[in-house]
Design a protein around this motif. Sequence first.
Motif, PDB file in Angstrom:
ATOM      1  N   GLU A 131       0.810  -1.228   0.000  1.00 52.07           N
ATOM      2  CA  GLU A 131       0.000   0.000   0.000  1.00 52.07           C
ATOM      3  C   GLU A 131       0.836   1.267   0.000  1.00 52.07           C
ATOM      4  O   GLU A 131       0.405   2.306  -0.497  1.00 52.07           O
ATOM      5  N   ASP A 132       2.051   1.161   0.540  1.00 50.16           N
ATOM      6  CA  ASP A 132       2.894   2.353   0.607  1.00 50.16           C
ATOM      7  C   ASP A 132       3.893   2.427  -0.550  1.00 50.16           C
ATOM      8  O   ASP A 132       4.748   3.313  -0.576  1.00 50.16           O
ATOM      9  N   GLU A 133       3.772   1.553  -1.542  1.00 50.36           N
ATOM     10  CA  GLU A 133       4.716   1.528  -2.650  1.00 50.36           C
ATOM     11  C   GLU A 133       4.660   2.845  -3.431  1.00 50.36           C
ATOM     12  O   GLU A 133       3.602   3.297  -3.850  1.00 50.36           O
ATOM     13  N   GLY A 134       5.805   3.462  -3.598  1.00 47.06           N
ATOM     14  CA  GLY A 134       5.890   4.703  -4.345  1.00 47.06           C
ATOM     15  C   GLY A 134       5.396   5.917  -3.599  1.00 47.06           C
ATOM     16  O   GLY A 134       5.292   7.003  -4.191  1.00 47.06           O
ATOM     17  N   LEU A 135       5.102   5.779  -2.309  1.00 52.79           N
ATOM     18  CA  LEU A 135       4.555   6.892  -1.533  1.00 52.79           C
ATOM     19  C   LEU A 135       5.462   7.227  -0.357  1.00 52.79           C
ATOM     20  O   LEU A 135       5.647   6.417   0.554  1.00 52.79           O
ATOM     21  N   PRO A 136       6.020   8.429  -0.348  1.00 53.56           N
ATOM     22  CA  PRO A 136       6.789   8.842   0.829  1.00 53.56           C
ATOM     23  C   PRO A 136       5.867   9.094   2.011  1.00 53.56           C
ATOM     24  O   PRO A 136       4.732   9.542   1.830  1.00 53.56           O
ATOM     25  N   VAL A 137       6.307   8.744   3.183  1.00 53.75           N
ATOM     26  CA  VAL A 137       5.540   9.058   4.392  1.00 53.75           C
ATOM     27  C   VAL A 137       5.652  10.539   4.647  1.00 53.75           C
ATOM     28  O   VAL A 137       4.734  11.234   4.750  1.00 53.75           O
TER      29      VAL A 137
END
Length: 343
Positions: A337-343
Amino acid sequence: MADRPKVAVLGASGFAGALAARLIDRHPFFALGAITARAEAGTRLDELYPHHRVARTFVEPDLDAIGRDHDVAIVGYPHGASSEAVAALHAQGLLVLDLSADFRLTDPALYREWYGDVHVAPDLFGTAVYGLPEIHRDALAGVRDAGRIVAGPGCFPTAAILSLAPLARAGLLQDVIIDAKTGVSGAGRKLQRTTHYVDVSENVHAYGVAGHRHQPEIRQELGALGMDPAVQPVFVPHLVPADQGELVSCYVRATREVTADEVADLFREAYADERFVELTTAEPGMRDVQASNVARLRTHVDPRSGHVLVFGAIDNLWKGTSSQAVQSLNVAYGRPEDEGLPV
C-alpha cells in the motif's frame, strides 16, 4: 519491469494532476503514460512545475488513443467536466480514478441539489468505489475484477471521515461540528490565480457557510459507518494563509458519556495497522504532514462539557487528493500500500 501497467493522467496541468503525474513517474510498478492538458499542450510539466521534476510534455486529450495505449487513467478534471471522460475511458476497459466529485455521491437527487447538474453518465452514477483505503480497502481490492470506477474523496471529507469514523462505528455521534482550515491550493490553480495576496496574507476567513459541497459527502460516508441518519454534521471551512495543508477540528456531543481512555482505545483499535494514520498526544498541525500521505489525529474529551474533540491534519494535495489516489491504485493492483509513496 516488463509489462508495467501504463497510467495516463488527464488534467495534469492542475495542482492535483501534476502531483499525480509526479508520483506515477517515480513509482516502481506503474509507468507514466500520456499527461494531458488543453491550454498547456506542447509545454513540459517541469516547465510549469519545476519542483516536480517530471520531464514530460503535455498533450491534447485523445480519449481513443488513451484507451488503446493505457491500463489506468487518473482524471483530474473539475466536477461536471470529468464524468464524460471517465465514462468513455471506463467503456474502453480502463481502471479509472476520478479526482472530481462526479462519482462520489450515491444519491442523484443530492448531486443535483449540491452541484446543480444533470449527470452525464447516469448509468455509472452511484457505482463507484469511494477511494478512501482505510475505510473501503476490501472494495478497492476488488475494483478491477468488478469493473468499477474509483471516486477519489474530497480533501475535507478525507480528513473529517478519518477523524470521525471510529466514533461513527461506535454509534457515538449525536451532534457534530467540523471546523476546517485549508491552504489556498485547496481552491485549485485557476482560482488561486484570482486570489489576491492581500486578501489571504495575515488573514483567515470562513467560506461556504450556507452549505459547502463536501457536506453531503461527509454525511453519506459517516452514515454508512453507523451515524444516525438524523444527524446533520455542521461543516464550515476557513481559508488560511498557507500554500497547502488542512486541519479539521471536530467537536462532538456523544450519544452517551465516554471517557478519554475509551475514545483513545477506539482510535487505536481502528488505526493500529494503518500505515498512513498517526495517532498523537500532541495537537497536529499542517506542517506535520506536509508533502506526505499521512493523516495525523489527536483525540481529547473535555471534562467540563463532555464533548469529544478530534483534530485531524492532512496535506490536501497529497492524502487529500493525489497520493491517496496512488494508495488506492496500489490496493487495486494488490501492491504494497505504501509503494511509491513517501511518508
